[in-house]
Design an enzyme around this catalytic site. Structure first.
Site, short mmCIF file in Angstrom:
data_model
loop_
_atom_site.label_atom_id
_atom_site.label_comp_id
_atom_site.label_asym_id
_atom_site.label_seq_id
_atom_site.Cartn_x
_atom_site.Cartn_y
_atom_site.Cartn_z
N GLY A 151 4.72 0.18 -1.94
CA GLY A 151 4.94 -0.29 -3.30
C GLY A 151 6.42 -0.42 -3.60
N HIS A 162 0.84 -1.19 0.00
CA HIS A 162 0.00 0.00 0.00
C HIS A 162 0.88 1.24 0.00
CE1 HIS A 162 -2.48 3.15 2.24
NE2 HIS A 162 -3.14 2.95 1.11
N SER A 163 0.63 2.16 -0.93
CA SER A 163 1.25 3.48 -0.96
C SER A 163 2.79 3.37 -0.98
CB SER A 163 0.73 4.30 0.22
OG SER A 163 0.99 5.67 0.03
N TYR A 164 3.48 3.96 0.00
CA TYR A 164 4.94 3.88 0.07
C TYR A 164 5.45 2.45 -0.06
CZ TYR A 164 9.19 2.97 2.82
OH TYR A 164 10.38 2.49 3.26
#
Length: 234
Positions: free
Chosen positions: A84, A80-82
């Site tokens: 990745g 999720h988000s960062y």
């Protein structure tokens, strides 16, 4: 795996911890699958370890440790988000253990790029101005699309400062990750972040989930249903 069970490793984004996946993980487990929700160094219940020296490489090593010491194979990695950046680099280093990657509103860079290279200018400016002693304090819950009062209280009570170095340290990729099946879940397709463009540039199939950025908080059932599409058929 045993029978048709799928192994999921759900990796949280900045300021969060493994706790944020609680409801989504419960739904995946009820469906008969194995789920791991590691917390990265310096965050969540590991906040006592926080410090400016923690970088992207620290968090990649955290995830590699989970794969290695839990002896996980044929894993569906979800970032999720960062995270990745975390899941892609870990998969690049241990591609033999990963069957699929799912990027949930997640950042993806090429070899040598950092998160700060990828974010829009306004977000980069905010990182610069908000950083104190190498740490970035969390934003209000509304910044990640969480507005329901009970959810706001639950989320904001658990968010912790995030090490700036994780945003400035470049990812290291050999290219092995590009051979792993990957898809994107776009939780905020109309927002200012370039997640749809990153998915298109990488050639990933995308599923749009019409909720805010923190889908695991606001829409755990819908997110779990999407993730279950990656499960082995029973």
């Amino acid at each position: 795996m045993n029978g048709a069970m799928t192994v999921y490793v759900l990796v949280h984004g900045a300021w969060h911890g493994g706790w944020c996946w609680r409801r989504t993980a419960e739904l995946l487990r009820r469906a008969g699958h194995e789920v791991h929700t590691p917390t990265l160094t310096g965050l969540g219940e590991r906040a006592h370890l926080v410090g400016p020296g923690i970088g992207l490489r620290t968090h990649v090593d955290d995830l590699l440790g989970v794969l290695r010491y839990e002896d996980l194979r044929d894993v569906v990695l979800v970032g999720h988000s960062y995270a990745g950046l975390v899941v892609r680099e870990a998969a690049d280093r241990m591609p033999e253990r990963v069957s699929r990657i799912t990027m949930v509103d997640a950042w993806a860079g090429q070899d040598g790029q950092s998160l700060e290279d990828l974010v829009p200018g306004f977000f980069r400016d905010w990182i610069e101005s908000a950083t104190v002693d190498g740490l970035i304090p969390p934003s209000p819950a509304a910044a990640v699309g969480v507005t329901e009062p009970d959810q706001v209280a639950w989320l904001e009570a658990r968010l912790t400062p995030h090490p700036r170095r994780t945003f400035s340290e470049p990812t290291r990729l050999s290219g092995a990750v590009d051979a792993i099946d990957c898809r994107a879940v776009l939780c905020s397709p109309n927002g200012p972040m370039p997640f749809p463009r990153l998915a298109e540039e990488n050639g990933w199939a995308s599923t749009v989930l019409d909720v805010g950025h923190d889908a695991m908080v606001t829409a755990p059932q819908a997110l779990a249903e999407i993730l279950l599409q990656d499960a082995r058929p029973s």
